[in-house]
Design an enzyme around this catalytic site. Sequence first.
Site, mmCIF file in Angstrom:
data_model
loop_
_atom_site.group_PDB
_atom_site.id
_atom_site.type_symbol
_atom_site.label_atom_id
_atom_site.label_comp_id
_atom_site.label_asym_id
_atom_site.label_seq_id
_atom_site.Cartn_x
_atom_site.Cartn_y
_atom_site.Cartn_z
ATOM 1 N N GLU A 152 0.826 -1.205 0.000
ATOM 2 C CA GLU A 152 0.000 0.000 0.000
ATOM 3 C C GLU A 152 0.864 1.259 0.000
ATOM 4 O O GLU A 152 0.600 2.217 -0.725
ATOM 5 C CB GLU A 152 -0.943 0.007 1.202
ATOM 6 C CG GLU A 152 -2.094 -0.987 1.076
ATOM 7 C CD GLU A 152 -1.667 -2.407 1.388
ATOM 8 O OE1 GLU A 152 -0.598 -2.585 2.017
ATOM 9 O OE2 GLU A 152 -2.385 -3.345 1.003
ATOM 10 N N HIS A 224 -12.067 -4.566 7.899
ATOM 11 C CA HIS A 224 -12.691 -4.529 6.579
ATOM 12 C C HIS A 224 -13.971 -3.708 6.565
ATOM 13 O O HIS A 224 -14.769 -3.826 5.658
ATOM 14 C CB HIS A 224 -12.970 -5.939 6.072
ATOM 15 C CG HIS A 224 -11.720 -6.733 5.818
ATOM 16 N ND1 HIS A 224 -11.078 -7.395 6.812
ATOM 17 C CD2 HIS A 224 -10.990 -6.914 4.704
ATOM 18 C CE1 HIS A 224 -10.003 -7.988 6.320
ATOM 19 N NE2 HIS A 224 -9.922 -7.709 5.043
#
Lengths: 436, 410
Positions: A152, A224
């Site tokens: 990321e 999530h």
Amino acid sequence: MFLHAKTPLSWRTQIRLLKRSIHGASIDEPSLARHSRPARIAPNPPAETSGADEPSLGQSDILLGTSEQALATPGIRFADGHGLRGPTGRGRQTRRMNLYQAIRDALGTALSSNPKAVVFGEDVSFGGVFRCSMGLTEEFGKKRVFNTPLTEQGIAGFGIGYASVGGCAIGEIQFGDYIFPAFDQLVNEAAKKRYGSGGSYPLAGGSLTIRAPIGSVGHGGLYHSQSPEGFFLGAAGLHVVIPRSPIQAKGLLLAAVRDPNPILVFEPKILYRAAIEEVPVDDYTLPIGQIDIVREGSDLTICSYGTPLYTCMRAINLLQDPPPSLLPFLPERLRPPNPAPSIQLVDIRTINPLPIPAIVEQVKKTGRMVLVHEAGKSGGVGNNVAGEVGRRAFEYLEAPIGLVSGWDTPVPLMYEKFYQPDVIRVFDKLVETLSY
Amino acid sequence: MSALATLRPRALRAARGIKPLRTTLPAVRYLQTDADKSEPIGELPSSSSEPFQVRLHADSFHSYRCDTPSTEVDITKDELIGMYQKMVQMRRMEQAADALYKQKLIRGFCHLAIGQEAVAVGMESAIDHEDRVITSYRCHTLAVMRGGTIKGVIAELMGRVDGMSFGKGGSMHIFTPSFFGGNGIVGAQVPVGAGIALAQKYLKKKTVTFAMYGDGASNQGQVFEAFNMAKLWNLPCVFTCENNKYGMGTSAERSSQNTSFFTRGDQIPGIQVNAMDILAVRKACEFAKEWTTSGKGPLVMELVTYRYGGHSMSDPGTTYRTREEVQQMRSEKDPIAGLKRYILDWGVTDEASLKAIDKAAKEEVDLAVEDAKKSAHPDVKEFWTDIYYKGTEPPFMRGREKEEVHFYNK
């Protein structure tokens, strides 16, 4: 008890406190709340508003089901420069799309309209975990749509570099929750590059767009389901955009891709499939940095963005036509046959920088305001907006600004649905604010 | 087997004038990845607890900047049978988790290690409970090996109070005193592992930390940050790269410029291990422990393995690789089948007693699942616990509404 407080209070405050204890309206200070009256509405929502009877997201009035409605979207601008009749003069086409298809459509449009545009991220060349880039590799080739390592920090840094030299970088962070490794790159590099280089970088044509799904789906848990938008509030130079529907998503994403500033587009992941609209097929943009009034009203303004807008709409509908079980909780004034209160629903759309003046204007019009978002209260968008509105529209406010948000806990795996602001919580806050 | 054809060190693959520093690997030899190519040296003893020697396949290890581990392994018959039993249990447990997920009794995220059993079981047979292990989200089998229970793992997956994190962690967050958990963020556990190793060194313990991550996580920047710190301070840390060939849906070749993950440590020596053969894993872990605890600093250990299932439950695992590839690995290189062959071919025990082990493992897992199902969901008051260390909480935590504000009684 308020009148026996040790600190001397002004008569004005005393009367206000007395009024408040009569009305039973809640106050935010928990130390006082402990002694306040029991809930007017039980924490458990009544049966008829939960479970099977709940209308699904897809049936919401927010979604535009006809071409006419879609083409009348405020602020819509077609890239070909023609109006609603299109270059041929015979009007414009729309197609039924859900949110991920609208994103796919926007990405395809971005790639075909700019040869320097590239789409990259974890597993995007297979279509991405949410299918937002389905078929793009086949259409535009592996050089323009490619998978990255699970990096990321690298994805953000890489995109920043590409944009710096004039490229159009469209990166994907697979879940908003994974954006934190990239936080340094986004906040320290992307947001500050232009300022730090005195306007030299990014070179002309360079743009960075990072897409990431956010929000809860009911069972995502700690990593999530988060809504990280609040963390980016202080990053001057960075824009954060959150679309609410397929039409908005396509227009805002295309606007973001063509904007010279680094922009994060956070897509509410539960809407990917649930939200379906007639989306104009031509290349169009919607303005970044402007609010959108979803529903007009004169008694109270709800400001929200993303998924909770749907919850707000349902709460408004409940208030328009309250079911018998909710009637006992409504003050006389809000009950039929008295006319239902007129509630305005505003989609903030841009989280950073917040469109404060436009919001203040709307609040001045109605005098009451409720903010709704899914992220926790602390460090979130709600308190920032409330603070600014409180400062700028103090004399216009008829009631304290209401805020319905997630809890200040991690998003829990087992009770995620209780974390999300639900329709009863919004309804309750509306009643409380309207009856203050 | 195209996916496994690229296991030779990149330094050897591309002769770009950069001379490999010191490697024991002849230029064209591949790491072999069969599970059943080891042979005993001489006759097996009659006693089941008397150690005997086994010779691994000559290409079970590759090395970088160090000698390869010896291919001779000491083992007893009891240990072989114990390993078999644990591997079968672990596979059963993961299969049970798969079924429970499909029944929607497990929600959220769930990553299974079916096919990778030799890693957890082999490592556990070489280290003790003073050693420390930290790994990524694929953590169920290690959690059991490191002192957990099957019921504890299954209940945790189902979000029940009998779970090892009392139902508050779920699949990716399971811990024991010697196991620092699964970690949901890719690569984030590696620097943490280096920190654990720092503690071991500081406390002058002759123990080691295995900081595990996948081939996908190898490309995370913080992995390299951890490498640097560990070598700088000569920490007893084994950076254990579980290379199952795919980082989610992207193969190692598509994501990594250097797929020889054991050479990624720059100044840190590395070994590459055939982790389909449990005996090679055991030997490599013994070697790694000896290396790190004798003051030589960190080591990078690449365990070449294979996952049969998808990355997670939402990935069928067939869009980025062929069904034939998975089928071939299952039928030809399965670690459990490999160990079974050793046991039967070497006459350690007979087929009937292995069948009995299989049956007992199934029963044990079934029982654990039933027990886990009976366990309750965590009480709502658990919302407020563990956000801060007990006793150090703020006076209250705010819930959704004023009535839900929680006051901590100190």
